[in-house]
Design a protein around this motif. Structure first.
Motif, PDB file in Angstrom:
ATOM      1  N   VAL A 183     -15.128   8.118  14.857  1.00 37.08           N
ATOM      2  CA  VAL A 183     -16.008   9.206  15.268  1.00 37.08           C
ATOM      3  C   VAL A 183     -16.275   9.133  16.769  1.00 37.08           C
ATOM      4  CG1 VAL A 183     -18.359  10.097  15.077  1.00 37.08           C
ATOM      5  CG2 VAL A 183     -17.081   9.542  13.024  1.00 37.08           C
ATOM      6  N   GLY A 184     -16.410   7.934  17.258  1.00 38.52           N
ATOM      7  CA  GLY A 184     -16.685   7.764  18.685  1.00 38.52           C
ATOM      8  C   GLY A 184     -18.014   8.387  19.051  1.00 38.52           C
ATOM      9  N   TYR A 185     -18.024   9.168  20.124  1.00 33.78           N
ATOM     10  CA  TYR A 185     -19.249   9.867  20.455  1.00 33.78           C
ATOM     11  C   TYR A 185     -19.043  11.345  20.177  1.00 33.78           C
ATOM     12  CZ  TYR A 185     -22.968  12.196  22.881  1.00 33.78           C
ATOM     13  OH  TYR A 185     -24.036  12.991  23.155  1.00 33.78           O
ATOM     14  N   CYS A 186     -19.986  11.929  19.493  1.00 36.08           N
ATOM     15  CA  CYS A 186     -19.887  13.351  19.197  1.00 36.08           C
ATOM     16  C   CYS A 186     -21.166  14.012  19.673  1.00 36.08           C
ATOM     17  CB  CYS A 186     -19.717  13.540  17.700  1.00 36.08           C
ATOM     18  SG  CYS A 186     -19.582  15.246  17.248  1.00 36.08           S
ATOM     19  N   PHE A 243     -18.702  14.414  10.610  1.00 37.38           N
ATOM     20  CA  PHE A 243     -18.059  14.381  11.928  1.00 37.38           C
ATOM     21  C   PHE A 243     -16.565  14.072  11.856  1.00 37.38           C
ATOM     22  CE2 PHE A 243     -22.508  13.334  13.124  1.00 37.38           C
ATOM     23  CZ  PHE A 243     -22.713  14.316  14.076  1.00 37.38           C
TER      24      PHE A 243
END
Lengths: 522, 212
Positions: free
Chosen positions: A442-445, A481
């Motif tokens: 997902v990392g940063y969303c 996400f």
């Protein structure tokens, strides 16, 4: 409070001294009880009393509380009637005069008298060094019999607030006159920057200084001049500073002037003496130091009767986007119930007390959210994850730039997050970055920072991170996400179909009703 | 209640994250520039009613999130757009390069007759901060035969001009439908000069033209 025979009086409490009242909760032993507390005396040594009553007829309790609610609503919410010392009669407002006082500052930009408004941000004026300035004060009476302002005795200025009389400096007066609509008096004076060193020194970044402006007005019928003082904040920039955004509205302050009629020396003329003159800001400040809230509504009826607080919400400041403020009001009984449940829970963390579910569904009180969220998500014994967090924040993240761009766009009007490089923004950046490293997929969303921010408002960084991880992984948020929002699209689809079904249902319902109506009228 | 407008047009704003799409929109629709915009998550919209050439135009503007991963959501809104504002930040070369990518999405997902304008935002920047020259922007716009504006939402420069230009070219493109609708509205007026009848008709018929 009367004796049962209704003739003799047992005791009397002015409504303005009653701070709070409530009744016993339903299906408890206290169901037929009600109570109120009162406060007397001055601020520093106020005495509080709590009065508890039991009614022979339980139904009477409700009626009594409704009476209270109505009485509270009838008393003007203007704090002047509640917090000013006794000489202000609350029933009789004929001696209370209100004024609207505006303050504006202009700068002589070309050195030849071409004055421009100085910009303003919130309630802070942005001044530049070395420019000759003009202070403009407008005074307009807004209630009661019209008082005639004869002249301005002086326009004064000083850095700081709560300034003593003697420390204020008289400005060269330029003019006093009426505004175009002749309803308000306009007083303006020139301000030579050299005369006020503090107000001509550049303020360090992010800081501001207070400034006090006062006008002494001679009002017909009042012997002494009346002094209106406005306090405001200013920032001082170098003379070369450029400002982009101009808010030209002057700042306004409400004043409450209480007068007392005194024997007049001249026949057929009224003479007054000033009892009290207080500004709204000062009242607010006093109110803030009073931690008590005038609650007046019976607990069980909060839905049907408007609370006195409703009127409070009618303020003029526009709600900034990303304000993110939460009501901190919570009724005592609810807090007590939570207290009991949490005490039980703490004794055995693995055994969630039954009442928690129903309590949580009604909303977790603001003050308890930090703890309850951690307990509910099972983060109380998550030392590992918190430890891991300290490692994660040291790592680099490919999303750093994106996160940076979002940090000052996350609850940008909230006190905790509004300052660039402040504690709030710093913590927000670290959590968002740590999560993006923790969850590579997902990392940063965008949107994640809002979630982190809400958690940060309630608990320290490490804990907030742990709860964020739980919410994402165990409460299914992560699935929304992932994979280009596949799950989100599915949920949208489900919502749309559900809406269709329920709309269709209500359409059919309406149609059937309509047929019924036609039949009955045929 | 009388209709407040004659025609609705739908615009869409695309461009990289942080180029100032929301800021431009707030400036245009609310004349508000506060430093407190939250990042757009997914999609958002605002409405403004303007009178152009004597017609009351309700402009519906959809604002999109610039972050790449929201593209699956924002792409769905291209289909209904009649005009698209392509925004880049003149202080950010990457955002200018990415205009190519946004153009591709437009050709893939937007209707064929969609009208475009190219906007270089943040013209309040100091010269030293500028990374994309005006000539570069102009050249790109010329190549694709679309109008080009340098704007500053911060200083309110060219914002209205840009949006109104796009509204005008959208109206020109859909002139036939609009004229038909306006004629329709006008006919009502002629048939019966009693104002409230027109209103009533307007209500029944929506009295406006929705261009699809």
């Amino acid at each position: 409070l009367l004796e049962p025979d209704g003739k003799s009086q047992i005791s009397e409490y002015p409504i303005t001294n009653i701070l709070f009242c409530c009744r016993g909760a339903e299906s408890t032993h206290e169901f037929d009880c009600f109570a109120f507390n009162t406060g007397h005396g001055r601020r520093d040594n106020e005495i509080f009393q709590c009065h508890v009553f039991r009614c022979e007829v339980p139904e009477a309790v409700e009626k009594i509380l409704l009476c209270f609610a109505q009485a509270f609503r009838r008393v003007p919410r203007s704090p002047s009637s509640i917090y000013t010392p006794p000489p202000t009669p609350t029933k009789d407002l004929s001696n209370l005069f209100t004024f609207d006082v505006g303050l504006d500052i202009k700068e002589d930009v070309d050195g030849k008298g071409g004055y421009n408004h100085v910009p303003k941000e919130k309630n802070c004026f942005k001044l530049r060094q070395d420019y000759v300035k003009k202070v403009i004060v407008t005074v307009q009476q807004t209630s009661n019999m019209e008082l005639v302002i004869e002249r301005c005795f002086g326009l004064l200025l000083a850095p700081g607030r709560n300034v003593k009389h003697a420390d204020m400096h008289l400005l060269d007066m330029v003019s006093m006159g009426c505004s175009g609509d002749s309803r308000s008096n306009v007083i303006s004076g020139e301000w030579d920057p050299a005369g006020f060193e503090v107000l001509n020194t550049e303020t360090p970044k992010g800081t501001r200084v207070f400034m006090t402006v006062a006008v002494d007005l001679v009002i017909a019928g009042i012997q002494e001049p009346v002094r209106f003082r406005i306090e405001t904040k200013v920032r001082i920039f170098p003379p070369t500073e450029r400002f982009w955004y101009f808010n030209k509205k002057p700042i306004h302050e409400q004043f409450y002037l209480t007068l007392k009629e005194v024997p007049s020396e001249v026949e057929n003329e009224q003479a007054f003496e000033v009892v009290n003159l207080i500004s709204e800001t000062e009242l607010e400040r006093r109110r803030a130091t009073h931690t008590l809230q005038p609650h007046a509504v019976p607990l069980e009826h909060s839905n049907s009767t408007p609370t006195p607080q409703d009127e409070d919400e009618d303020n003029d400041e526009p709600l900034l986007s990303g304000f993110g403020d939460v009501s901190k009001d919570c009724e005592e009984v609810i807090l007590e119930n939570w207290g009991d449940a949490l005490a039980k829970w703490r004794t055995n963390m693995n055994n969630k007390p039954k009442q928690i579910t129903s309590l949580a569904r009604k909303g977790i009180p603001e003050a308890l959210r930090g703890e309850v969220w951690q307990l509910l998500s099972g983060c109380h014994d998550n030392e590992d994850l918190m430890e891991h967090y300290r490692v994660l924040i040291a790592r680099d993240s490919p999303a750093e730039k994106v996160i940076e761009r979002d940090i000052n766009r996350t609850f940008p009007a909230h006190d905790f997050f509004k300052e660039a490089g402040g504690l709030g923004q710093d913590a927000l950046y670290k959590i968002s970055k740590a999560y993006s490293v923790y969850d590579e997929e997902v990392g940063y969303c965008q949107g994640l920072s809002f979630l982190a921010a809400v958690l940060l408002l309630h608990m320290p960084e490490e804990q907030a991170f742990a709860v964020l991880v739980k919410i994402m992984y165990e409460y299914g948020l992560r699935d929304l996400f992932r994979n280009d929002f596949d799950m989100l699209h599915t949920k949208f689809y489900i919502l749309e179909r559900l809406l269709e079904v329920s709309l269709l249902g209500s359409l059919i319902f309406t149609f059937v009703n309509f047929i019924g109506y036609l039949k009955s009228h045929n | 209640m009388a209709k407040q407008y004659d025609i609705i047009i739908r615009l869409l704003m695309v461009g990289d994250s942080g180029v100032g799409k929301t800021c431009m929109l707030c400036r245009f629709a609310d004349d508000d520039i506060s430093s407190t915009h939250v990042s757009t998550i997914g999609i958002d919209f605002k409405i403004k009613t303007l009178t152009i050439d004597g017609k009351k135009i309700r402009i519906q503007i959809w604002d999109t999130a610039g972050q790449e991963r929201y593209e699956t959501i924002t792409k769905q809104y291209y289909r209904r757009a009649q005009g698209i504002v392509l925004v880049y930040d003149m202080k950010n070369e990457e955002s200018f390069k990415n205009i190519q990518k946004w153009m591709k999405y437009i050709s893939d997902f937007a209707p064929e007759d969609v009208e475009l304008i190219l906007v270089a935002n943040k013209s309040d920047a100091y010269n030293s901060e500028r990374k994309v020259s005006k000539e570069h922007g102009e050249m790109f716009a010329k190549e694709h035969r679309i109008p080009f504006y340098e704007t500053s939402a911060y200083m309110d420069m060219n914002i209205n001009e840009a949006f109104i230009m796009l509204a005008r070219i959208v109206m020109k493109r859909h002139k036939k439908e609009i004229d038909k609708q306006m004629e329709h509205i006008r006919l009502f007026c002629r048939e019966d000069s009693d104002a409230h009848i027109i209103e009533k008709q307007g209500k029944d018929n929506n009295g406006c033209c929705v261009l699809m």
